[in-house]
Design a protein around this motif. Structure first.
Motif, PDB file in Angstrom:
ATOM      1  N   PRO A   1       0.795  -1.230   0.000  1.00  0.00           N
ATOM      2  CA  PRO A   1       0.000   0.000   0.000  1.00  0.00           C
ATOM      3  C   PRO A   1       0.824   1.275   0.000  1.00  0.00           C
ATOM      4  N   ASP A   2       2.116   1.187   0.342  1.00  0.00           N
ATOM      5  CA  ASP A   2       2.936   2.391   0.454  1.00  0.00           C
ATOM      6  C   ASP A   2       3.869   2.616  -0.738  1.00  0.00           C
ATOM      7  N   LEU A   3       3.988   1.659  -1.649  1.00  0.00           N
ATOM      8  CA  LEU A   3       4.895   1.805  -2.777  1.00  0.00           C
ATOM      9  C   LEU A   3       4.233   2.554  -3.926  1.00  0.00           C
ATOM     10  N   THR A   4       4.967   3.503  -4.512  1.00  0.00           N
ATOM     11  CA  THR A   4       4.479   4.171  -5.714  1.00  0.00           C
ATOM     12  C   THR A   4       4.847   3.334  -6.937  1.00  0.00           C
ATOM     13  N   THR A   5       4.260   3.672  -8.076  1.00  0.00           N
ATOM     14  CA  THR A   5       4.598   2.942  -9.302  1.00  0.00           C
ATOM     15  C   THR A   5       6.072   3.133  -9.656  1.00  0.00           C
ATOM     16  N   LEU A   6       6.605   4.313  -9.385  1.00  0.00           N
ATOM     17  CA  LEU A   6       8.019   4.560  -9.664  1.00  0.00           C
ATOM     18  C   LEU A   6       8.908   3.725  -8.752  1.00  0.00           C
ATOM     19  N   GLN A   7       8.526   3.592  -7.496  1.00  0.00           N
ATOM     20  CA  GLN A   7       9.327   2.791  -6.561  1.00  0.00           C
ATOM     21  C   GLN A   7       9.330   1.321  -6.947  1.00  0.00           C
ATOM     22  N   VAL A   8       8.278   0.852  -7.585  1.00  0.00           N
ATOM     23  CA  VAL A   8       8.246  -0.529  -8.057  1.00  0.00           C
ATOM     24  C   VAL A   8       9.064  -0.678  -9.332  1.00  0.00           C
ATOM     25  N   LEU A   9       8.904   0.281 -10.258  1.00  0.00           N
ATOM     26  CA  LEU A   9       9.537   0.137 -11.567  1.00  0.00           C
ATOM     27  C   LEU A   9      11.037   0.409 -11.535  1.00  0.00           C
ATOM     28  N   ALA A  10      11.481   1.395 -10.758  1.00  0.00           N
ATOM     29  CA  ALA A  10      12.886   1.814 -10.803  1.00  0.00           C
ATOM     30  C   ALA A  10      13.867   0.672 -10.534  1.00  0.00           C
ATOM     31  N   PRO A  11      13.665  -0.171  -9.509  1.00  0.00           N
ATOM     32  CA  PRO A  11      14.608  -1.277  -9.296  1.00  0.00           C
ATOM     33  C   PRO A  11      14.589  -2.290 -10.441  1.00  0.00           C
ATOM     34  N   LEU A  12      13.435  -2.491 -11.054  1.00  0.00           N
ATOM     35  CA  LEU A  12      13.361  -3.420 -12.182  1.00  0.00           C
ATOM     36  C   LEU A  12      14.124  -2.870 -13.376  1.00  0.00           C
ATOM     37  N   ARG A  13      14.027  -1.570 -13.592  1.00  0.00           N
ATOM     38  CA  ARG A  13      14.796  -0.949 -14.669  1.00  0.00           C
ATOM     39  C   ARG A  13      16.291  -1.105 -14.419  1.00  0.00           C
ATOM     40  N   GLU A  14      16.718  -0.882 -13.188  1.00  0.00           N
ATOM     41  CA  GLU A  14      18.140  -1.023 -12.857  1.00  0.00           C
ATOM     42  C   GLU A  14      18.619  -2.449 -13.121  1.00  0.00           C
ATOM     43  N   GLN A  15      17.772  -3.438 -12.797  1.00  0.00           N
ATOM     44  CA  GLN A  15      18.156  -4.832 -13.043  1.00  0.00           C
ATOM     45  C   GLN A  15      18.294  -5.111 -14.535  1.00  0.00           C
ATOM     46  N   LEU A  16      17.380  -4.562 -15.332  1.00  0.00           N
ATOM     47  CA  LEU A  16      17.468  -4.751 -16.777  1.00  0.00           C
ATOM     48  C   LEU A  16      18.751  -4.144 -17.331  1.00  0.00           C
ATOM     49  N   GLU A  17      19.060  -2.942 -16.899  1.00  0.00           N
ATOM     50  CA  GLU A  17      20.267  -2.270 -17.380  1.00  0.00           C
ATOM     51  C   GLU A  17      21.512  -3.036 -16.945  1.00  0.00           C
TER      52      GLU A  17
END
Length: 310
Positions: free
Chosen positions: A77-93
């Protein structure tokens, strides 16, 4: 969450996301639960490479090969969409993927982008039309990964689509696709209302006891307004619903206020009063359990019912 539980969740995710064609390892936040999975082998996927454009729709690359589609729910309930996506983007990179396209809500194209790209249907995947993020990336071996992140009041949702490194071609929007206004009417109003007779307005979310629509545009109501303007022999009845908190009498009043708010919004778009109506059902027609927060959130809704004009 304990370290053991987190490791088990990560291991389950890695097992789902790894394949011989694309040895990709992604780690979602703890507690991620797989809601749905589709595999096409061989298959084809239109990978979005840019935002929706009025003249051409969504630019895409057609990727062929093994297509893995997954929807995940994260009780956060406390995570924003950016907080979810940003670590996944870092993993892809970190895995050598090149980010092709990265956008949020309106910059993606909002309503038109959401209904112009592939999305696993609800309830497996939930998309708030005003609060979602999308990312597409290409791997060193030519494979593609797209991520779609959105959230409800109680959880975050992540759609992961992997397409194997097969043949790739630039694919313009098919000529049979309708223009933007027709997409709104056909995909939302025509399909849902004409085919099923009713639709849940999933981009309307209410706090308990509230009937406020907020200050932003409501895509589903805009689509219904456009639909009714084109079909004067149709009438839409808005029915408000609540969770089971409080008395039936109080909930009937709240549900009617929610339906009235939706009707007033569409009336404000110039739709004739004779084509609109509103009623309140209180908590008498739930679509989910009232014993969980997620269920109560789903029950706080407005539905549109298609009727002939009198």
């Amino acid at each position: 969450m304990t370290n053991i539980t987190r490791r088990l969740a990560e291991a389950a995710l890695l097992a789902m996301l790894c394949s011989p064609a694309a040895a990709l390892e992604l780690t979602l936040p703890g507690g991620a639960r797989l809601m749905g999975e589709r595999i096409s082998d061989p298959g084809s996927y239109a990978v979005p490479t840019g935002p929706w454009q009025d003249e051409t729709g969504i630019p895409v690359i057609r990727s062929e090969g093994r297509i893995l589609r997954q929807a995940w729910r994260i009780p956060s309930p406390d995570l924003t969409t950016l907080q979810v996506l940003a670590p996944l983007r870092e993993q892809l990179e970190a895995e050598g993927y090149e980010i092709v396209f990265d956008c949020a809500s309106a910059r993606c194209g909002g309503f038109d982008f959401r209904f112009g790209t592939e999305v696993i249907p609800a309830p497996e995947m939930y998309v708030d039309l005003t609060a979602f993020r999308f990312l597409s990336a290409q791997g060193p071996g030519g494979d593609h990964v797209t991520l779609l992140v959105s959230r409800s009041n109680a959880a975050s949702y992540v759609q992961v689509i992997q397409s194997g490194g097969g043949e790739q071609t630039e694919a313009p929007t098919p000529p049979e696709n309708p223009p933007p206004a027709a997409v709104q009417v056909a995909d939302v109003a025509d399909f849902e209302l004409e085919a099923k007779g009713h639709m849940i307005l999933r981009d309307l979310r209410f706090e308990s006891g509230s009937a406020s629509l907020g200050d932003d545009a409501v895509a589903s109501l805009d689509a219904i307004a456009a639909y009714l303007a084109e079909t004067p022999d149709r009438r839409v009845l808005f029915v408000g619903h609540t969770d089971a908190t409080g008395s039936l009498e109080a909930n009937i009043a709240v549900s009617r206020a929610r339906a009235d708010a939706a009707m007033d919004y569409v009336r404000g778009k110039g739709v004739a009063a004779a084509q609109l109506g509103s009623e309140g059902a209180g908590y008498l027609a739930p679509v989910a359990s009232n014993f969980t927060e997620v269920g109560r959130e789903e029950n706080r809704r407005v539905e549109a019912i298609l009727l002939p004009t009198e």
